[in-house]
Scaffold this active site. Structure first.
Site, PDB file in Angstrom:
ATOM      1  N   LYS A  71       0.802  -1.231   0.000  1.00  0.00           N
ATOM      2  CA  LYS A  71       0.000   0.000   0.000  1.00  0.00           C
ATOM      3  C   LYS A  71       0.837   1.285   0.000  1.00  0.00           C
ATOM      4  O   LYS A  71       0.422   2.292  -0.572  1.00  0.00           O
ATOM      5  CB  LYS A  71      -0.960  -0.003   1.181  1.00  0.00           C
ATOM      6  CG  LYS A  71      -2.041  -1.080   1.071  1.00  0.00           C
ATOM      7  CD  LYS A  71      -3.001  -1.036   2.243  1.00  0.00           C
ATOM      8  CE  LYS A  71      -4.045  -2.126   2.120  1.00  0.00           C
ATOM      9  NZ  LYS A  71      -5.056  -2.079   3.204  1.00  0.00           N
ATOM     10  N   ASP A 107      -9.559   2.815   2.527  1.00  0.00           N
ATOM     11  CA  ASP A 107      -9.449   2.150   3.832  1.00  0.00           C
ATOM     12  C   ASP A 107      -9.900   3.066   4.964  1.00  0.00           C
ATOM     13  O   ASP A 107     -10.620   2.641   5.879  1.00  0.00           O
ATOM     14  CB  ASP A 107      -8.009   1.713   4.101  1.00  0.00           C
ATOM     15  CG  ASP A 107      -7.652   0.404   3.422  1.00  0.00           C
ATOM     16  OD1 ASP A 107      -8.568  -0.389   3.139  1.00  0.00           O
ATOM     17  OD2 ASP A 107      -6.449   0.164   3.189  1.00  0.00           O
TER      18      ASP A 107
END
Length: 286
Positions: A71, A107
């Protein structure tokens, strides 16, 4: 599911990737809306991340989600970042538009939606301990700080990474942010005792045998435990055994997935369809 020359290809990149429920979730959504699209998992080792990301453009893959451990590292291979991803310093959604790769982070919003909807928890003025310092932890930490959290503790195996994340939080928000090593057992015990929220934002728990080295006596009756792993982990079980409210990561997974789906397609995500698909997949693999 019919695949033709007009089928759009989406997917998820990570390592490991076998645990991911995203293919089940997104394919159920595509089918529910009758979209000519398919979503597949791609196992990408860290050393191959650059080649794999740039290949998205060459293969005309419409978009991918990004999971552990890519990420943060994937950012250098992208053309543009949305403001949330730039602030968090991590990307979990990539879209190919006009030959450019755009990075987003769903997220953080997905975590906050689940925290408020599933746990009925409002961070304003509260204290929290976040375990981890990777992409998911950064999304959780920055989102909590942005929601008015009073004090944030970042606990990580490598304390230096926790310090980097705590400084990032303080760069954007006027919040008390502390860093502690997971091996600083006594300090962590008291920091959890003083907190309202404990979040596991590490990958510990993907393997049912995994355990976090936490003293369960630090779990006081008013503590909310939230685990981003989308199954009942040892941490969630231990908290529930002590009578605490404990939330697994299913709600966060579906919420961030729904936002990614809308970025991918420009259409409203069929949230209930996606959640049912994830719950059935978890039940099947127990």
């Amino acid at each position: 599911m019919k695949v033709s020359g007009n089928t759009q290809i989406f997917g998820i990149i990570g390592c490991p990737i076998e645990h991911s429920k995203s293919p089940v979730m997104h394919n159920a959504a595509f089918e529910a809306l009758g979209l000519p699209a398919v979503y597949v998992p791609f196992s990408v080792r860290p050393e191959d991340l650059g080649k794999a990301t740039l290949a998205l453009r060459a293969l005309n893959i419409s978009g991918v989600n990004v999971t552990v451990p890519h990420k943060g590292a994937v950012i250098e291979f992208l053309d543009e970042l949305d403001p949330i991803a730039k602030q968090i310093g991590a990307v979990n959604t990539i879209v190919l538009r006009n030959r450019k790769l755009y990075g987003y982070n769903t997220d953080g919003p997905g975590f906050m939606l689940s925290l408020r909807k599933d746990a009925h928890f409002e961070p304003l003025g509260k204290k929290a301990v976040v375990l981890g310092a990777g992409g998911a932890a950064a999304a959780v930490a920055m989102t909590l700080a942005g929601a008015g959290l009073r004090r944030l503790v970042i606990a990580n195996r490598d304390k230096r990474r926790a310090e980097v994340l705590s400084k990032r939080v303080q760069k954007f928000f006027d919040r008390e942010a502390l860093a502690v090593g997971l091996d600083e057992v006594r300090a962590l015990y008291w920091l959890i005792r003083e907190s309202d929220l404990l979040v596991n934002a590490t990958s510990v728990g993907l393997n049912p045998k995994d355990r976090l080295n936490l003293n369960p006596n630090s779990f006081h009756p008013k503590l909310l435990v939230f685990d981003v792993v989308s199954q009942e982990t040892a941490l969630v079980k231990a908290a529930r055994k002590k009578g605490l409210k404990a939330i697994d990561g299913v709600g966060m997974l579906v919420s961030q997935g729904a936002r990614s789906f809308e970025i991918f397609t420009g259409k409203r995500a069929p949230f209930r369809v996606m959640k049912t698909a994830v719950e059935q997949a978890i039940k099947y693999h127990r």
